[in-house]
Motif scaffolding. Structure first.
Motif, PDB file in Angstrom:
ATOM      1  N   ILE A 118       1.976   8.159  -2.401  1.00  0.00           N
ATOM      2  CA  ILE A 118       0.621   7.637  -2.189  1.00  0.00           C
ATOM      3  C   ILE A 118      -0.045   8.414  -1.055  1.00  0.00           C
ATOM      4  O   ILE A 118       0.623   8.855  -0.132  1.00  0.00           O
ATOM      5  N   GLY A 171      -2.467   8.243   2.098  1.00  0.00           N
ATOM      6  CA  GLY A 171      -2.930   7.236   3.045  1.00  0.00           C
ATOM      7  C   GLY A 171      -3.826   7.846   4.098  1.00  0.00           C
ATOM      8  O   GLY A 171      -3.925   9.067   4.228  1.00  0.00           O
ATOM      9  N   ASP A 223      -0.315   1.829   8.957  1.00  0.00           N
ATOM     10  CA  ASP A 223      -0.416   1.325   7.599  1.00  0.00           C
ATOM     11  C   ASP A 223       0.974   0.813   7.249  1.00  0.00           C
ATOM     12  O   ASP A 223       1.977   1.480   7.534  1.00  0.00           O
ATOM     13  N   TYR A 264       3.555  -0.533   4.286  1.00  0.00           N
ATOM     14  CA  TYR A 264       3.875  -0.601   2.859  1.00  0.00           C
ATOM     15  C   TYR A 264       5.109  -1.476   2.694  1.00  0.00           C
ATOM     16  O   TYR A 264       5.972  -1.500   3.563  1.00  0.00           O
ATOM     17  N   GLN A 265       5.193  -2.147   1.559  1.00  0.00           N
ATOM     18  CA  GLN A 265       6.319  -3.054   1.339  1.00  0.00           C
ATOM     19  C   GLN A 265       7.059  -2.649   0.061  1.00  0.00           C
ATOM     20  O   GLN A 265       6.434  -2.356  -0.961  1.00  0.00           O
ATOM     21  N   ASN A 311       9.621  -3.426   5.065  1.00  0.00           N
ATOM     22  CA  ASN A 311       8.302  -2.925   5.447  1.00  0.00           C
ATOM     23  C   ASN A 311       8.464  -1.529   6.016  1.00  0.00           C
ATOM     24  O   ASN A 311       9.293  -1.306   6.896  1.00  0.00           O
ATOM     25  N   GLU A 332       7.538  -1.606  -5.581  1.00  0.00           N
ATOM     26  CA  GLU A 332       6.531  -1.697  -4.523  1.00  0.00           C
ATOM     27  C   GLU A 332       6.089  -3.142  -4.417  1.00  0.00           C
ATOM     28  O   GLU A 332       5.919  -3.834  -5.415  1.00  0.00           O
ATOM     29  N   VAL A 384       3.497  -5.972  -2.127  1.00  0.00           N
ATOM     30  CA  VAL A 384       2.061  -6.243  -2.044  1.00  0.00           C
ATOM     31  C   VAL A 384       1.300  -4.984  -1.625  1.00  0.00           C
ATOM     32  O   VAL A 384       1.888  -4.021  -1.144  1.00  0.00           O
ATOM     33  N   ALA A 385       0.008  -5.012  -1.796  1.00  0.00           N
ATOM     34  CA  ALA A 385      -0.841  -3.880  -1.409  1.00  0.00           C
ATOM     35  C   ALA A 385      -0.652  -3.582   0.079  1.00  0.00           C
ATOM     36  O   ALA A 385      -0.399  -4.489   0.874  1.00  0.00           O
ATOM     37  N   PRO A 386      -0.737  -2.320   0.449  1.00  0.00           N
ATOM     38  CA  PRO A 386      -0.521  -1.976   1.860  1.00  0.00           C
ATOM     39  C   PRO A 386      -1.539  -2.636   2.786  1.00  0.00           C
ATOM     40  O   PRO A 386      -2.677  -2.883   2.409  1.00  0.00           O
ATOM     41  N   VAL A 387      -1.074  -2.918   3.992  1.00  0.00           N
ATOM     42  CA  VAL A 387      -1.952  -3.390   5.059  1.00  0.00           C
ATOM     43  C   VAL A 387      -2.352  -2.130   5.818  1.00  0.00           C
ATOM     44  O   VAL A 387      -1.495  -1.361   6.237  1.00  0.00           O
ATOM     45  N   GLU A 388      -3.641  -1.898   5.993  1.00  0.00           N
ATOM     46  CA  GLU A 388      -4.102  -0.633   6.560  1.00  0.00           C
ATOM     47  C   GLU A 388      -4.760  -0.817   7.925  1.00  0.00           C
ATOM     48  O   GLU A 388      -5.449  -1.806   8.163  1.00  0.00           O
TER      49      GLU A 388
END
Length: 172
Positions: free
Chosen positions: A38, A40, A52, A54-55, A125, A154, A156-160
């Motif tokens: 991905i 970022g 950022d 990612y999980q 994470n 993968e 949930v959507a990444p926290v940015e």
């Protein structure tokens, strides 16, 4: 008419044979991927070490490799890979279980870590942080890639662009 009946019989026979299997006890297909990539970017506040997150769901005894490439914006990357404990920042698998971020690069340098063993199955994470004190400016980009010897998923959507609380970087 004969052609229509023959076609119908062949379709029914095909469906019947396709649904029958001599291997009813076969292991179900494993869901997941063995590689992930991905692009970022960071857009940090002034004076902030931002990250950022990612999980991923990894299996026990997986061997993974992580790379961060194409780093821009005179950014310095630090990484944290930890099991989810309801908060970010547990023991970092990349720093021998320490609570510090793994960081051994200069500005716009790639990071590549191989043969990381995931000792317990679970949700992990991965924090890709931008070190404010060593970077210049407030933004930058990167490409994250993960490869595993076992399938993973993968989360949930990444926290940015969140503040990297209790940020401390260490090179082991």
């Amino acid at each position: 008419m004969k052609n229509q009946i023959l076609k119908t019989i062949l379709i029914i026979a095909g469906i019947t044979f396709a649904s029958c299997s001599n291997d009813d006890d076969a292991t179900p297909e494993v869901v997941g991927v063995t590689s992930f990539e991905i692009e970022g970017q960071w857009n940090c506040e002034l004076g902030e070490n931002c990250e950022d997150v990612y999980q991923f769901e990894f299996r026990k005894d997986s061997k993974i490799s992580i790379s961060i490439e194409g780093v821009t914006g005179m950014s310095v990357v630090s990484l944290d890979l930890s099991a989810e404990f309801g908060q970010f920042g547990g023991p970092n698998l990349l720093n021998e279980g320490n609570l510090t971020y793994y960081g051994c690069t200069g500005q716009d340098e790639d990071v590549s870590i191989t043969n990381i063993t995931v000792s317990e199955a679970g949700t992990y994470n991965l924090s890709v942080a931008r070190d404010w004190g060593l970077s210049a400016g407030v933004e930058g980009t990167y490409t994250l890639a993960i490869i595993s010897d076992t399938p993973f998923t993968e989360g949930v959507a990444p926290v940015e662009d969140i503040d990297a609380e209790n940020y401390e970087r260490e090179c082991l």
